[in-house]
Scaffold this motif. Structure first.
Motif, PDB file in Angstrom:
ATOM      1  N   GLY A  76      29.269  10.991 -46.962  1.00 11.78           N
ATOM      2  CA  GLY A  76      27.977  11.323 -46.364  1.00 11.78           C
ATOM      3  C   GLY A  76      26.790  10.610 -46.992  1.00 11.78           C
ATOM      4  N   ALA A  77      26.926  10.212 -48.263  1.00  9.55           N
ATOM      5  CA  ALA A  77      25.789   9.562 -48.927  1.00  9.55           C
ATOM      6  C   ALA A  77      25.298   8.363 -48.119  1.00  9.55           C
ATOM      7  N   TRP A  78      26.211   7.759 -47.347  1.00  9.65           N
ATOM      8  CA  TRP A  78      25.850   6.526 -46.639  1.00  9.65           C
ATOM      9  C   TRP A  78      24.931   6.748 -45.448  1.00  9.65           C
ATOM     10  N   VAL A  79      24.641   8.019 -45.092  1.00 10.59           N
ATOM     11  CA  VAL A  79      23.615   8.223 -44.053  1.00 10.59           C
ATOM     12  C   VAL A  79      22.294   7.608 -44.526  1.00 10.59           C
ATOM     13  N   LYS A  80      22.179   7.417 -45.829  1.00 10.43           N
ATOM     14  CA  LYS A  80      20.959   6.808 -46.387  1.00 10.43           C
ATOM     15  C   LYS A  80      20.662   5.449 -45.763  1.00 10.43           C
ATOM     16  N   ILE A  81      21.687   4.744 -45.289  1.00 15.51           N
ATOM     17  CA  ILE A  81      21.393   3.433 -44.695  1.00 15.51           C
ATOM     18  C   ILE A  81      21.403   3.494 -43.162  1.00 15.51           C
ATOM     19  N   SER A  82      21.473   4.712 -42.619  1.00  9.25           N
ATOM     20  CA  SER A  82      21.357   4.828 -41.155  1.00  9.25           C
ATOM     21  C   SER A  82      19.879   4.729 -40.789  1.00  9.25           C
ATOM     22  N   ASN A  83      19.601   4.555 -39.500  1.00 13.39           N
ATOM     23  CA  ASN A  83      18.199   4.532 -39.075  1.00 13.39           C
ATOM     24  C   ASN A  83      17.674   5.937 -38.844  1.00 13.39           C
ATOM     25  N   THR A  84      18.567   6.817 -38.391  1.00 10.06           N
ATOM     26  CA  THR A  84      18.089   8.117 -37.896  1.00 10.06           C
ATOM     27  C   THR A  84      18.385   9.304 -38.806  1.00 10.06           C
ATOM     28  N   HIS A  85      19.353   9.184 -39.723  1.00 11.41           N
ATOM     29  CA  HIS A  85      19.813  10.383 -40.431  1.00 11.41           C
ATOM     30  C   HIS A  85      19.616  10.336 -41.953  1.00 11.41           C
ATOM     31  N   ARG A  86      18.811   9.386 -42.425  1.00 11.61           N
ATOM     32  CA  ARG A  86      18.681   9.253 -43.873  1.00 11.61           C
ATOM     33  C   ARG A  86      18.059  10.503 -44.508  1.00 11.61           C
ATOM     34  N   HIS A  87      17.246  11.216 -43.712  1.00  9.17           N
ATOM     35  CA  HIS A  87      16.585  12.414 -44.250  1.00  9.17           C
ATOM     36  C   HIS A  87      17.592  13.476 -44.712  1.00  9.17           C
ATOM     37  N   LEU A  88      18.797  13.451 -44.119  1.00  8.75           N
ATOM     38  CA  LEU A  88      19.795  14.471 -44.503  1.00  8.75           C
ATOM     39  C   LEU A  88      20.064  14.443 -46.009  1.00  8.75           C
ATOM     40  N   ALA A  89      19.989  13.242 -46.575  1.00 11.59           N
ATOM     41  CA  ALA A  89      20.326  13.082 -48.001  1.00 11.59           C
ATOM     42  C   ALA A  89      19.090  13.127 -48.894  1.00 11.59           C
ATOM     43  N   ASP A  90      17.956  13.603 -48.374  1.00 12.06           N
ATOM     44  CA  ASP A  90      16.758  13.737 -49.221  1.00 12.06           C
ATOM     45  C   ASP A  90      17.084  14.609 -50.423  1.00 12.06           C
ATOM     46  N   GLY A  91      16.719  14.163 -51.574  1.00 10.49           N
ATOM     47  CA  GLY A  91      16.998  14.940 -52.795  1.00 10.49           C
ATOM     48  C   GLY A  91      18.189  14.376 -53.558  1.00 10.49           C
ATOM     49  N   MET A  92      18.988  13.553 -52.879  1.00 11.90           N
ATOM     50  CA  MET A  92      20.158  12.964 -53.547  1.00 11.90           C
ATOM     51  C   MET A  92      19.721  12.080 -54.710  1.00 11.90           C
ATOM     52  N   GLU A  93      18.550  11.473 -54.527  1.00  7.38           N
ATOM     53  CA  GLU A  93      18.027  10.569 -55.569  1.00  7.38           C
ATOM     54  C   GLU A  93      17.626  11.339 -56.832  1.00  7.38           C
ATOM     55  N   ASP A  94      17.529  12.673 -56.723  1.00 12.12           N
ATOM     56  CA  ASP A  94      17.176  13.476 -57.902  1.00 12.12           C
ATOM     57  C   ASP A  94      18.408  13.939 -58.679  1.00 12.12           C
ATOM     58  N   ALA A  95      19.590  13.550 -58.194  1.00 13.82           N
ATOM     59  CA  ALA A  95      20.817  14.012 -58.862  1.00 13.82           C
ATOM     60  C   ALA A  95      20.952  13.368 -60.236  1.00 13.82           C
ATOM     61  N   ASP A  96      21.632  14.092 -61.131  1.00 17.68           N
ATOM     62  CA  ASP A  96      21.987  13.492 -62.423  1.00 17.68           C
ATOM     63  C   ASP A  96      23.192  12.584 -62.261  1.00 17.68           C
ATOM     64  N   SER A  97      24.086  12.970 -61.349  1.00 22.52           N
ATOM     65  CA  SER A  97      25.232  12.090 -61.077  1.00 22.52           C
ATOM     66  C   SER A  97      25.587  12.195 -59.600  1.00 22.52           C
ATOM     67  N   LEU A  98      26.104  11.090 -59.089  1.00 22.41           N
ATOM     68  CA  LEU A  98      26.421  11.016 -57.662  1.00 22.41           C
ATOM     69  C   LEU A  98      27.770  10.322 -57.489  1.00 22.41           C
ATOM     70  N   ALA A  99      28.644  10.949 -56.694  1.00 16.58           N
ATOM     71  CA  ALA A  99      29.955  10.346 -56.416  1.00 16.58           C
ATOM     72  C   ALA A  99      29.974   9.834 -54.983  1.00 16.58           C
ATOM     73  N   VAL A 100      30.343   8.568 -54.806  1.00 16.57           N
ATOM     74  CA  VAL A 100      30.468   8.009 -53.450  1.00 16.57           C
ATOM     75  C   VAL A 100      31.750   7.183 -53.355  1.00 16.57           C
ATOM     76  N   ASP A 101      32.174   7.019 -52.117  1.00 16.70           N
ATOM     77  CA  ASP A 101      33.334   6.180 -51.828  1.00 16.70           C
ATOM     78  C   ASP A 101      32.872   4.924 -51.124  1.00 16.70           C
ATOM     79  N   LEU A 102      33.591   3.846 -51.330  1.00 18.79           N
ATOM     80  CA  LEU A 102      33.325   2.660 -50.498  1.00 18.79           C
ATOM     81  C   LEU A 102      34.493   2.391 -49.555  1.00 18.79           C
ATOM     82  N   HIS A 103      35.616   3.097 -49.782  1.00 19.29           N
ATOM     83  CA  HIS A 103      36.757   2.864 -48.891  1.00 19.29           C
ATOM     84  C   HIS A 103      36.746   3.774 -47.666  1.00 19.29           C
TER      85      HIS A 103
END
Ligand code: PLP
Length: 493
Positions: free
Chosen positions: A278-305
């Motif tokens: 879900g973190a990748w909604v950040k690069i969508s045009n319409t849904h980046r707001h869903l991840a607001d606050g993610m940038e305040d995390a101490d740690s973030l886990a994402v997948d690229l596969h």
């Protein structure tokens, strides 16, 4: 008994004796795989026949069967019976589809047997990929990060740093054995089960993980979370980490990450976010707001596969406090045989060998580097957006069909739904939709998956598939209705 080394002519090697023959086979393999990928849309999805299993499960020979013969086994008995997640009509588990260029890049990595990311060009490639990921996800520039095997390891890595950073004793030397307070963590009850496994492996015991109820939108309930933290404090426990979800696996829900970040700050707790896909909604045009606050995390886990479609397996942990990250994984005892080499590493705190579990590392950053550089940010944004748009299309049609129902809020790229041709009890709906699930599986394995949310059984389509087209969504809808109708008519003739 001392043996003399063999003469040069008799010495063993795994390099080919006949390079021309291997070159011929290599070109054939490459051509075959490109043709396979080109024709994925028409590739059938089937379960292994008895013959295929018999061919796979054979005794290991003394002399070896030769490269050509074993390649034949791969082509005839393995490849046709593998999971069809590369096909355009796969919306089961969150499984990435890969790309043809990704396959070629993997070949380059295997060709150099890329195994280290601390030295020389590899170190720069790894560092650059971490920088690009941070930029795409709006994560603070000062943060560090490491590439790992996938979402599970990315979450484990983040929680390991959280535990060590927040423990009241020195975890590195004393370990959990010396904790005089129970360390507790908090997550919504829709959180992926790999977080629980991480907590267990970190020695905290899964009872330390408090599963907080979620609301009707499958988001963690803040009132219940605050109460749970308060209760733990009263019991003299040590609440140390809040886990937020940027895209739950069942329905793609996003917790209120801003509120969670604020609460964690007030309570002096670590804030970890699982944003596997879900973190990748950040690069969508319409849904980046869903991840607001993610940038305040101490740690973030994402997948690229997953949603970034890179070849398996690759994930990433970003950690705001680089020193805390490094201190968790750096070796307590110096490996004497590595000292001179590692002393030359320019920046020890960005050395991936000191930021995750493995010592020997796959040069995994190469694929991320080459793919991101080849396609650029816009292409990936378009893919994410396309999947979101297709998901909305699927949801709208289901919503407007009186014989179907949406069963969880559609937020990003997942639709949970059921076939409901008339008023039926929960039990009847479950039975009917279980039969539909099983029949859809016969058309193509895991075309959709099934799940349970708040005790209700439902079908689930999760779209991280860059090969899906609108016509595929229409196909799914037709198949659900056709199968549902047939099952209903068979049970109530
Ligand atoms: C939200 C979420 N977190 C974590 C994971 C685990 O990731 P991985 O399968 O890459 O280990 C998944 C897998 O689907 C997931 O959906």
């Amino acid at each position: 008994m001392r043996r003399e080394p063999k003469d040069a002519a008799q010495e063993e090697t795994l390099d080919p004796k006949d390079w021309d023959a291997l070159r011929k086979l290599a070109h054939e393999m490459l051509d075959d795989m490109l043709t396979y990928q080109q024709n994925l849309r028409s590739q059938p999805s089937s379960s292994p026949s008895r013959n295929a299993v018999n061919e796979i499960c054979v005794p290991l020979t003394q002399e070896g069967e030769g490269e050509e013969k074993v390649y034949e086994v791969f082509q005839q008995n393995i490849l046709p019976y593998t999971m069809p997640h590369t096909r355009p009509r796969f919306w089961g588990v969150v499984a990435g589809t890969g790309t043809p260029y990704g396959m070629l890049v993997e070949m380059l990595r295997a060709g150099m047997n890329g195994a280290q990311e601390a030295f020389l060009a590899e170190a720069h490639v790894h560092a650059q990929v971490i920088k690009w990921i941070k930029e795409m996800l709006d994560f603070p520039e000062e943060a560090g990060g490491v590439l790992v095997s996938g979402g599970s390891e990315a979450n484990f890595t983040g929680l390991a740093v959280a535990r060590n950073a927040k423990a009241n004793v020195d975890m590195k030397t004393k370990g959990v054995q010396k904790l005089n307070q129970r360390m507790t963590l908090y997550c919504g009850d829709e959180t992926h089960h790999c977080l629980e496994r991480s907590v267990e492996l970190l020695g905290l015991g899964n009872e330390a993980l408090r599963w907080i109820p979620t609301d009707d939108n499958c988001r963690i309930r803040l009132d219940a979370l605050e109460k749970a933290i308060k209760d733990d404090k009263k019991r003299n426990n040590h609440p140390f980490c809040i886990i937020g979800c940027a895209g739950t696996v069942n329905s793609g829900a996003f917790d209120d990450l801003k509120a969670l970040a604020g609460l964690a700050k007030r309570e002096n707790m670590w804030f970890h976010v699982d944003g596997a896909f879900g973190a990748w909604v950040k690069i969508s045009n319409t849904h980046r707001h869903l991840a607001d606050g993610m940038e305040d995390a101490d740690s973030l886990a994402v997948d690229l596969h997953k949603w970034m479609c890179m070849p398996y397996s690759i994930g990433c942990t970003l950690v705001r406090d680089r020193l805390a990250h490094y201190s968790t994984f750096v070796y307590g005892h110096e490996a004497r045989y590595l000292k001179s080499a590692f002393d030359q590493v320019e920046d020890q705190i960005t050395n991936p060998h000191s930021l995750a579990l493995p010592l020997s590392r796959n040069f995994t950053s190469l694929k991320a580097y080459m793919l991101l550089r080849a396609y650029g940010r816009r292409k990936y944004s378009n893919i994410i957006q396309q999947n979101i748009d297709q998901t909305n299309y699927l949801a709208e049609i289901i919503e407007s069909d009186p014989k179907m129902e949406i069963t969880a809020p559609v937020v990003s790229n997942i639709v949970c739904f059921r076939y409901r041709p008339k008023a039926l009890s929960e039990l009847e709906l479950e039975k009917l939709n279980k039969s539909i699930y099983s029949d859809l599986n016969k058309i193509s394995f895991w075309m959709v998956s099934d799940t349970t949310i708040k005790g209700r059984y439902m079908l689930r389509a999760c779209n991280v598939n860059h090969r899906s087209r609108k016509q595929d969504i229409d196909f799914l809808l037709d198949e659900v209705k056709r199968t549902g109708k047939r099952i209903v008519s068979q049970t109530n003739p």
